[in-house]
Enzyme design. Structure first.
Site, mmCIF file in Angstrom:
data_model
loop_
_atom_site.group_PDB
_atom_site.id
_atom_site.type_symbol
_atom_site.label_atom_id
_atom_site.label_comp_id
_atom_site.label_asym_id
_atom_site.label_seq_id
_atom_site.Cartn_x
_atom_site.Cartn_y
_atom_site.Cartn_z
ATOM 1 N N ASP A 171 45.278 65.434 106.899
ATOM 2 C CA ASP A 171 46.058 64.915 108.039
ATOM 3 C C ASP A 171 47.510 65.327 107.847
ATOM 4 O O ASP A 171 48.253 64.729 107.073
ATOM 5 C CB ASP A 171 45.928 63.393 108.104
ATOM 6 N N ASP B 239 27.650 15.775 48.234
ATOM 7 C CA ASP B 239 28.287 16.331 49.426
ATOM 8 C C ASP B 239 28.106 17.833 49.426
ATOM 9 O O ASP B 239 27.981 18.472 48.367
ATOM 10 C CB ASP B 239 29.778 15.987 49.466
ATOM 11 N N GLU C 222 27.282 41.338 12.270
ATOM 12 C CA GLU C 222 27.458 42.510 11.414
ATOM 13 C C GLU C 222 28.778 43.209 11.716
ATOM 14 O O GLU C 222 29.488 43.656 10.788
ATOM 15 C CB GLU C 222 26.288 43.477 11.627
ATOM 16 N N ASP D 37 23.670 46.981 5.828
ATOM 17 C CA ASP D 37 22.263 47.273 6.137
ATOM 18 C C ASP D 37 22.012 47.293 7.636
ATOM 19 O O ASP D 37 20.860 47.339 8.071
ATOM 20 C CB ASP D 37 21.353 46.244 5.465
ATOM 21 N N ASP E 127 23.633 38.935 2.001
ATOM 22 C CA ASP E 127 22.712 38.246 2.910
ATOM 23 C C ASP E 127 22.634 36.760 2.571
ATOM 24 O O ASP E 127 22.651 35.900 3.459
ATOM 25 C CB ASP E 127 21.332 38.897 2.827
ATOM 26 N N ASP F 153 27.309 41.720 5.416
ATOM 27 C CA ASP F 153 26.074 41.351 6.105
ATOM 28 C C ASP F 153 26.391 40.238 7.096
ATOM 29 O O ASP F 153 27.306 39.418 6.880
ATOM 30 C CB ASP F 153 25.003 40.883 5.120
ATOM 31 N N ASP G 8 27.860 11.227 52.889
ATOM 32 C CA ASP G 8 28.363 11.013 54.235
ATOM 33 C C ASP G 8 27.200 11.072 55.216
ATOM 34 O O ASP G 8 26.034 11.041 54.808
ATOM 35 C CB ASP G 8 29.441 12.053 54.565
ATOM 36 N N ASP H 156 21.898 71.804 75.595
ATOM 37 C CA ASP H 156 21.760 70.362 75.372
ATOM 38 C C ASP H 156 20.785 69.837 76.409
ATOM 39 O O ASP H 156 21.064 69.889 77.611
ATOM 40 C CB ASP H 156 23.114 69.662 75.497
#
Length: 1733
Positions: free
Chosen positions: A564, A1453, A1219, A1240, A1310, A1181, A1512, A807
């Site tokens: 227009d 609780d 040990e 040992d 020991d 030991d 409670d 695709d």
């Protein structure tokens, strides 16, 4: 020499290979250890006579087998393979078993051969018949079963011998026993006979006839034996399904064989052994024995009756007597019953429901399949009249949809039989239209529909054009009339009309064309307006000219504008979005009105770049393209015969793009090379291959998909989420389109999942997305076969540099769904306009379904297999619906693309023309840019990473690392670069973003900007892998030769595991090569690989040092790297750290084996042989053992004759730790000396010589990344190794009995360790580490300030011992005091007063200088305490009911702990009100079940049954479950006052204490794992003094808390540990001296309760508002107090009770009161009233 006794068990163990072979023949597997266990331990307990050494007695084996196969809980399924194998050894013995098998008793001689009497008549219900008697004239046959001692059988003779040896004729007594029934009287039918399938009664054969059965009459009148032929057995086995597949068919076959052949017991075994497997045969025999009935007609359990009726071993039945034949008949009946019972599968109605009628299947055939399913999967007989209703319903519901719908509509359906339904279904089936008729009907309906739609569109277009012409004519007429009035000047204008006012009658609500008052007579010819009458030659005459239109894209949506030139501004009619405050007056044909402009600036692209805004005029009949936009576009309007055309200055059609202002900067970027657009020839030549021209695709070669469900899945129905009107209108066009295409159809389904409208970014368009997560959980998982995009491009050779990328559009919708699977994907949809209110479902494979990508990928692969075969020179890669076609030349690419498009069109797939990239040398595929045989990162991928902000949470950091990790092939050393970021992603770690993380974040982004191009892997060339290692990170580059250059294919990097990271550099290089070789294999696809590295690692791989590598790791490396066909080692090269490629100069050469040989422990002169000139020779030991249920430990250092050092260690110390402590102590005491030390312990020896250095190198971590055990002891040992001047650590055998120096010294050490562990009681301490050096006087260093303070105190200095003494104790300097108290506070975070009380309770051997001041300073400056501790509040202390002894009164609780960890969100806290002892349990739920479970499993076993529980009013405590358990156990469950946490004050305060402690511990340790830290918090709470100065630990156990006991420097002075009796006496004293005073103190508080509140009846109070609004008072009232309780008030005007803590006193100002006296009608009364002041 003695003889060894051979037993069956030892015999089987000696021939174990044969036993395993026998087990394999039985399809089972046996183990020797379990074989011995079952034989010697388990089976003798069955009480069936099984000896511990085993037996081959078949009766005993059978009894054991019955016990093993017993159903229910009394059976032993795990022993089945072993008893079956043992049975096979006994019944089919190998040569080494035969001497141990009990021989069969000889068969008794039978009576002389006479004609047998006629057989007894059987029951009419029986289907088994006795053997038939032959005629006397039968020809004798040769023998079949020879005598055991006779010669071999002559198989060529004519007649067989009798089955049994002939015996004397039966006497009358024998006949009475064996054939008690008279000749004319039939015996009672057996119970089993009436239950067998055969119900037809056959006539008894004549005794003179002979049949070829296994038992038939011979010439001498006796029954003779004819065995089964091998051909019959072979045919029966191969022409029938197995028993497990179809038990009914095989049962029917065996039943017919039993009826027609009359087999003997041996024949039955042969028949079962041939037709059934071993397991099936055992199951049949077991079921048959269960069916044996006793004298009362019920199943019996007596072994003798079961063995008589159904023996498992060959019976001695004489088939020439009636008794023997009756036994055989009963045996066959029981055998049939066993077959039927064993063949019954468990009821599975789902299988029956899955039987549906096929598309072309007749109703009768479908009914037969349905009945067969009932027989196979249910115990019901479909022929049973009682089951006819169920079968009929299944037949109706599972028939074809058209047949099922019509059968459901039959009148009087209940009275229809199954036969009536089948006949009706046959009628419907026969009236179906043929496929040709159906296609013709669908085609005809489609054409008619298209024709109607086309006609409607044309009619609408004509109506629209007519309306527009009429409106334009009105507009032009208005313009003409206005100009005429202007020229005339004095002519009066017509009054202005409203937009809804009629121009004829001036009334509102209609226009003149619809005015009812306007006359409707026939119109006359209208006079032509001179302005519109154009006298053009050859023109249109009086036809309205075509209106110039142009379609532009505005906001992504096409809008058709009317050009227009008279309009000053361009106009939009629809709402483009938010509108601005700017507006303008618009004058139209119906008057003027103010309209607003659009808010957002719009940027348009045509021949130039312009910016524009539209005017929003909803009343305008058409969007207008005004002069403002036409001027900016330099538009040209040409009027031609076909109409007006709007073009740009160059004569090209205008193309307008609209975008937001924030994207305007992209318009100023440099223009890129234009993409090659898809030519029109591709669209026209292959219309069926494109979604734009071919419509929705349909894979014609793929059958409808059936989606299998999991066995336990049930339909799930989730209601539709609320949906906004905008979203519903947005997805409505998509739903309508899918309905029109037949992809969505209405349905009724028990399944329903919600529909989620997802808005497309940047537009107002929505797309429907279905939430199928619940359906995915219930569908069977299939193995995903979708290609890995990581190595997908490895199949693309660099020589193919012409590409086509396609695709596929709506790919999943190309595959059809089977009608049975369509209801799974139903969703709810309502559209009143379309008349839809119900469910819709998909007829095609839906999106969002977990198996859709795999199903489509496999289907497309199958369909494109032919294309790949026909075009071997082309490379076709497929990733779900993304296709890449590569060729060597443009011509081949074009030809291949044409063939591919033609194939896709023929198969029914459609590609997207918008996304197609046809025959190009540069394409984008899967996020990569492919160009000239190389792959690049796309700019979009780089912008995605570069645009991410700095992460604030671990989740955001994981998102960044995931996005950047996709690009790691382009980033050299990505693993090392991102190393500071990965620790922040772990759960339970504090997110502390520091400079290291910021630097790594920026380096990754910078590396992406400089990402190089990577060559595509060429599988025809060898690969080269350059590897380097640095600080535990493997880095490498995979290359291929391109002429004289090396082109990178991928940059690889990875972090080594903690074990490999602790190795020497040469071995770390081996691990790095192994890791990167494995990753490179994903790209090389097994092609030859040459490894180049700065180390000569090939020799290391071939001869790896066992000191560093385990056998498993060594085997893995050798199998991976010594594959000479695939992996080869190149020469040693020096690498550039930046590019990882070789440098031109050679690097420094070294021998890796020599370097590893030199790699020793931390001390190079450490020896393992005795030093000849040692100053000391000591023995160490450590001992750890259990005594009286307690693990005691000790450590000692000795010589051969005396103890040098010995200490008792804390309870629970392991022997390895002891040990290490002993060895470390020996090294410390030998500081600066030459020492020989013997141990040992292999653990301590290896740690000192080898493993300690390995542990240190890898950060004292295990292969799983966790800390090793005894970490502190190992560090102390490694540190102590350097203390002696010279050192030799020698390993000696333990517990020697000789008289050598080593043996004596070891025994001495020991013995000393054990004695000191038994004699001394170690003092427990959690404050000091065991192996740390304790404070001694020599470590004290006093400052000048310390000296001044000590002088003021009056302390004395001991010059001999070099320390100050005060109050008889050595004085600890201020700095030492600070360190000790600070360490103590970091562990406990107790307050100043609590810590001080603990220190004063058990005095330290030292005097701590300035203790109180230092402690106060530490507690006040603690950051964790300052962040967590709450401020003090002045609250009056009340009284609380407590228990009178521990464990009787508990408060419980739930408290929530955030964040949840490992699923634990809550803590269930128990507090003993008497002692204050606390128990806390992490829980995942807050339910009554959890409360009762912990109460019964934790509290009751340890503390006894509580008498009172206080909680409670939480749901877990007031539930019926909790209260019922309390009532049954006699517990008084007291519920505290609602909305008053103080009533549960003890447990509530403990909740706060636990949370505060956990918070402080997390701040101190940096760990978020509060579940791991909970024991420390409980330890602190249990050892904190209470109100009376006692800790809960002391009250409960009568011992001081372990927290306050500091270690004494002289540990030898510790007294011996008390005995059990002394400890019990101490507890008894505690009960009298502690518990009773505490109970009395608690009772005294109850006797003198504190007044809870001061309010009384009549007082005036204010009541607090719990929820106050803005500008609203916090208190309401005042109210008058009506009633009071110790905790609550009842006030006037409020119906509920109000807690006393929620009110305050109201003070009223004194007011003057006025009284008024009034008279009354009674003269003796007056009325007094108070007037308001």
């Amino acid at each position: 020499m003695g003889q060894t006794v051979t037993t069956p068990l030892s015999l089987t163990l000696d021939h174990w290979k044969d036993v395993e072979r026998t087990a394999h023949n039985q399809s089972v597997d046996v183990k020797k250890r379990r074989w011995v266990t079952f034989c010697s331990v388990e089976w003798p307990t069955f009480n069936v006579g099984w000896p511990q050494d085993g037996t081959f007695n078949r009766d005993i084996i059978t009894q054991v087998k019955i016990k093993v196969f017993s159903p229910g809980p009394h059976g032993h399924p795990d022993q089945v393979p072993y008893i079956v194998t043992w049975e096979a050894l006994a019944f089919d013995p190998p040569p080494w078993v035969k001497p141990f098998v009990h021989p069969k008793p000889p068969l008794p001689p039978s009576a002389p051969s006479l004609l047998p009497e006629p057989p007894l008549s059987t029951s009419p219900r029986s289907s088994l018949y006795p053997a038939l008697t032959p005629s006397l004239g039968a020809k004798p046959k040769p023998q079949v079963l020879p005598d055991s001692g006779g010669p071999l059988i002559d198989l060529l003779t004519e007649d067989p011998p009798p089955y049994r040896d002939p015996g004397p004729p039966p006497s009358d007594r024998d006949r009475d026993d064996g054939e008690a029934a008279p000749a004319g009287e039939a015996p009672d039918p057996s119970p089993m006979a009436s239950r067998l399938r055969g119900r037809r009664e056959l006539p008894v054969a004549d005794s003179t006839t002979s049949q070829a059965f296994p038992l038939r009459s011979g010439g001498n009148g006796q029954l003779q034996y004819w065995p089964f032929s091998s051909s019959d057995l072979y045919n029966w086995k191969n022409n029938n399904p197995s028993f497990s597949e179809d038990p009914g068919k095989l049962t029917a076959l065996i039943e017919s064989v039993l009826l027609t052949h009359q087999p003997t017991w041996d024949d039955c075994q042969q028949l079962l052994g041939t037709l059934l497997t071993g397991e099936e045969k055992q199951r049949v025999l077991l079921e048959a024995r269960k069916a044996v009935r006793g004298e009362d007609g019920r199943p019996t359990q007596l072994p003798n009756e079961i063995n008589d009726a159904f023996p498992l071993e060959r019976p001695d039945w004489d088939y020439n007597t009636q008794r023997g034949r009756n036994h055989l008949v009963l045996y066959r009946q029981l055998l049939l019953a066993g077959l039927q019972n064993a063949g019954r599968s468990p009821t599975n109605l789902a299988k029956v429901k899955g039987i549906t009628q096929g598309p072309n299947e007749s109703p009768s055939a479908f009914l037969e399949r349905l009945k067969e399913a009932y027989r196979r999967y249910t115990p019901y007989d479909p022929e049973d009249p009682g089951q006819e209703t169920n079968v009929s319903m299944s037949f109706i519901w599972q028939s074809a949809p058209d047949i099922g719908r019509k059968l459901e509509r039959l009148e009087d359906l209940k009275s229809k039989t199954l036969g009536d339904l089948v006949r009706e279904a046959e009628k419907i089936f026969n009236k179906r239209e043929t496929p040709e008729e159906r296609e013709e009907r669908i085609k005809r309906e489609t054409e008619e529909k298209e024709e109607r739609r086309r006609a409607e569109d044309e009619q609408k277009e004509k109506e629209r054009d007519r309306r527009r012409h009429r409106e334009m004519s009105k507009l032009l007429a208005t313009v003409v009339s206005g100009q005429k009035q202007d020229r005339q000047g004095g002519e009066r204008r017509r009054p202005q009309l409203d937009k809804d006012q009629c121009a004829y009658c001036k009334e509102k609500g209609h226009w003149a064309k619809d005015c009812p008052k306007k006359p409707r007579g026939p119109r006359g010819p209208r006079p032509q307006t001179s302005l519109l009458a154009l006298d053009d030659q050859g023109g249109r005459g009086q036809e309205p000219p075509p209106e110039p239109r142009i379609t532009l894209k505005v906001g992504g949506q096409p809008v058709t504008f009317l050009v227009d030139t008279g309009a000053q501004h361009s106009v939009l009619t629809q709402n483009p979005g938010p509108l601005s405050d700017k507006s303008a007056w618009v004058q139209g044909a119906t008057g003027g009105k103010r309209y607003r402009w659009t808010t957002d600036r719009k940027v348009h692209l045509a021949t130039g770049k312009v910016t524009h805004s539209f005017l929003h005029v909803p009343d305008c009949p058409y969007p207008l393209l005004g002069r403002d936009l036409l001027t900016k576009l330099n538009a040209q309007i040409h009027f031609e015969g076909s109409g007006a055309q709007v073009v740009g200055p160059r004569g090209q059609p205008l193309q307008v793009l609209t975008l937001n202002i924030e994207d305007e900067y992209r318009l100023h970027e440099t223009s890129k090379e234009p993409d090659v657009s898809l030519g029109s020839t591709w669209l026209s030549d292959f219309p069926q291959a494109w979604a734009e021209t071919g419509g929705m695709g349909l894979a014609v070669r793929q059958a409808p998909l059936i989606i299998p469900l999991k066995a336990t899945s049930t339909p799930v129905s989730i209601k539709q989420y609320p949906m906004s009107q905008e979203a519903r209108l947005g997805i409505k066009p998509h739903i309508q389109r899918l309905l029109d295409q037949g992809i969505l159809v209405p349905c009724q389904s028990p399944w329903n999942t919600p529909l989620l409208p997802v808005k497309k970014p940047g537009t107002n368009d929505y797309r429907p997305v279905q939430d199928l997560r619940e359906v995915n959980k219930r569908v069977e998982d299939i193995h995903p076969t979708v290609p890995n995009p990581y190595n997908l491009l490895s199949g693309l050779p660099p020589s193919h540099q012409w590409y086509t990328v396609l695709d596929l559009k709506d790919a999943f919708f190309c595959l059809r769904l089977h009608p049975t699977s369509q209801p799974l994907f139903a969703f709810e949809w309502r559209d009143p306009e379309m008349g839809i209110s119900g469910q819709l479902t998909w007829t095609r494979l839906p999106q969002g379904f977990k198996n859709s990508p795999t199903l489509f990928d496999e289907a497309l692969h199958r369909d494109l297999a032919g294309f790949r075969i026909q075009h071997p020179d082309l490379i076709l890669l497929q990733y779900v619906d993304d296709l890449l076609l590569a060729a060597t030349s443009e011509l081949d690419c074009q030809q291949g693309t044409r063939a591919l498009l033609q194939t896709l069109g023929d198969l029914g797939y459609r590609a997207s023309a918008k996304k197609a990239q046809i025959c190009q040398k540069q394409v984008k595929y899967l996020g990569y840019l492919l160009k000239e045989g190389q792959r690049w990162l796309t700019e979009a991928r780089k912008e995605t990473v570069m645009g991410q902000p700095i992460p604030k949470t671990p989740r955001q950091l994981r998102e960044f690392l995931g996005t950047a990790g996709f690009c790691r092939l382009w980033i050299p050393g990505f693993a090392e670069m991102a190393a500071p970021l990965y620790p922040l992603t772990k759960t339970g770690t504090l997110f502390n973003w520091g400079p290291d993380q910021q630097k790594a974040f920026q380096e990754i982004k910078q590396a992406l900007l400089t990402a190089p191009a990577l060559g595509l892997p060429d599988l025809t060339k060898p690969f080269e892998l350059f590897v380097d290692e640095k600080q535990g990170y493997a880095k490498g580059v995979l290359t291929q030769k391109l002429g004289p250059w090396r082109r990178p294919v991928a940059y690889l990097s990875k972090k080594l595991d903690p074990v490999a990271a602790g190795w020497p550099p040469c071995l770390r290089m081996v691990a790095a090569i192994a890791v990167l070789t494995k990753d490179a294999g994903k790209l090389t696809m097994g092609q030859p690989l040459v490894i180049l590295a700065p180390h000569a690692v090939e020799a290391l791989v071939k001869q790896p040092p066992d000191r560093w590598l385990s056998n498993a790791r060594m085997t893995h490396y050798q199998a991976l790297l010594l594959d000479t066909d695939r992996v080869q080692f190149g020469p040693v090269v020096a690498l550039n750290p930046a590019t990882l490629l070789p440098l031109p100069e050679e690097g420094l050469q070294h021998d890796c084996l020599d370097i590893l040989a030199e790699a020793h422990g931390t001390r190079s002169d450490l020896m393992d042989q005795p030093l000849p000139d040692a100053d000391h020779t000591w023995y160490t030991d450590g001992s750890s053992f259990l005594q009286e249920g307690q693990r005691k430990a000790g450590a000692a250092v000795t010589t051969e004759t005396e103890v040098i050092w010995a200490r008792a260690l804390p309870a629970g110390t392991s022997a390895q730790r002891a040990e290490l402590i002993a060895l470390t102590q020996a090294l410390k005491m030998a500081e600066g000396k030459k020492l020989n030390v013997y141990t040992d312990s292999r653990y301590a020896f290896a740690t000192a010589h080898i493993h300690g250095e390995i542990y240190r190198r890898r950060g004292l971590l295990t292969s799983e990344g966790k800390e090793i055990k005894n970490k502190d002891e190992i560090l102390a040992l490694l540190k102590a190794l350097f203390l002696p001047k010279r050192l030799s650590i020698i390993h000696c055998p333990g517990h020697q009995k000789g008289n050598s120096a080593e043996a004596r010294g070891n025994r001495m050490a020991d013995q000393a360790a054990r004695e000191v562990a038994t004699r001394e009681t170690p003092e427990t301490s959690t404050l000091l580490i065991e192996n740390s050096t304790p404070y001694t006087h020599e470590h004290f260093h006093y400052t000048v300030t310390d000296t001044k303070d000590l002088t003021k105190l009056g302390a004395t200095y001991d010059s001999a011992k070099k320390y100050w003494v005060y109050q008889g104790k050595p004085v600890m300097p201020d700095q030492f005091t600070f360190e000790l108290l600070d360490f103590l506070h970091q562990l406990t975070h107790l307050s100043f007063s609590k810590t001080k009380a603990l220190l004063e309770r058990s005095p330290s051997p030292y005097y701590m200088l300035n203790r109180d001041r230092t402690l106060k300073n530490i507690t006040e400056t603690c950051k964790a305490c300052a962040q967590v501790n709450a401020s003090k509040s002045a609250v009056k202390q009340g009284t609380r009911v407590r228990g009178h002894r521990p464990g009787t009164h508990w408060e419980i609780d739930f408290t929530e702990v955030k964040p949840g960890l490992y699923g634990y969100k809550y803590l269930l806290v128990f507090v003993d009100t008497f002692s204050g002892w606390i128990e806390a349990f992490p829980t995942k739920k807050e339910t009554a079940k959890v409360v009762t479970k912990k109460l019964l499993e934790e509290i009751f076993p340890r503390f006894g049954m509580p008498q009172v529980l206080g909680t409670d009013n939480g749901p877990a405590f007031v539930s019926k479950v909790s209260q019922t358990v309390a009532d049954l156990l006699g517990i008084d469950w007291k519920l505290h006052c609602a909305y008053r946490p103080q009533s549960s004050g003890q447990v509530e305060r403990m909740n706060r204490t636990i949370k505060e402690t956990l918070t402080k511990l997390t701040l101190a340790t940096g760990s978020r794992d509060w579940v791991l830290l909970l024991p420390l918090a409980l330890y602190r709470a249990r050892n904190t003094p209470g109100p009376h100065g006692l800790t809960p630990y002391e009250i409960l156990y009568g011992a001081p808390p372990p927290l306050v006991n500091f270690p004494d420097p002289d540990m030898t002075r510790v007294t011996n540990s008390p005995s059990l009796q002394a400890h019990l006496q101490a507890l008894y004293l505690v009960q009298h001296e502690v518990w009773r005073p505490l109970a009395a103190a608690y009772q005294e508080q109850l006797d003198r309760p504190v007044v809870p509140h001061p309010y009384r009846v009549g007082d005036t109070v204010w009541v607090r508002r719990h929820q106050t609004k803005n500008l609203e008072p916090r208190w309401k009232g005042p109210y008058t107090v009506l009633l009071t309780t110790p905790t609550a008030l009842k006030v006037d005007g409020i119906s509920a009770w109000v807690h006393a803590a929620h009110v305050k006193a109201a003070t009223t100002s004194p007011a003057r009161t006025a009284w008024k006296v009034q008279r009354s009608q009674n003269p003796l009364k007056i009325r007094l009233s108070r007037e308001p002041s």
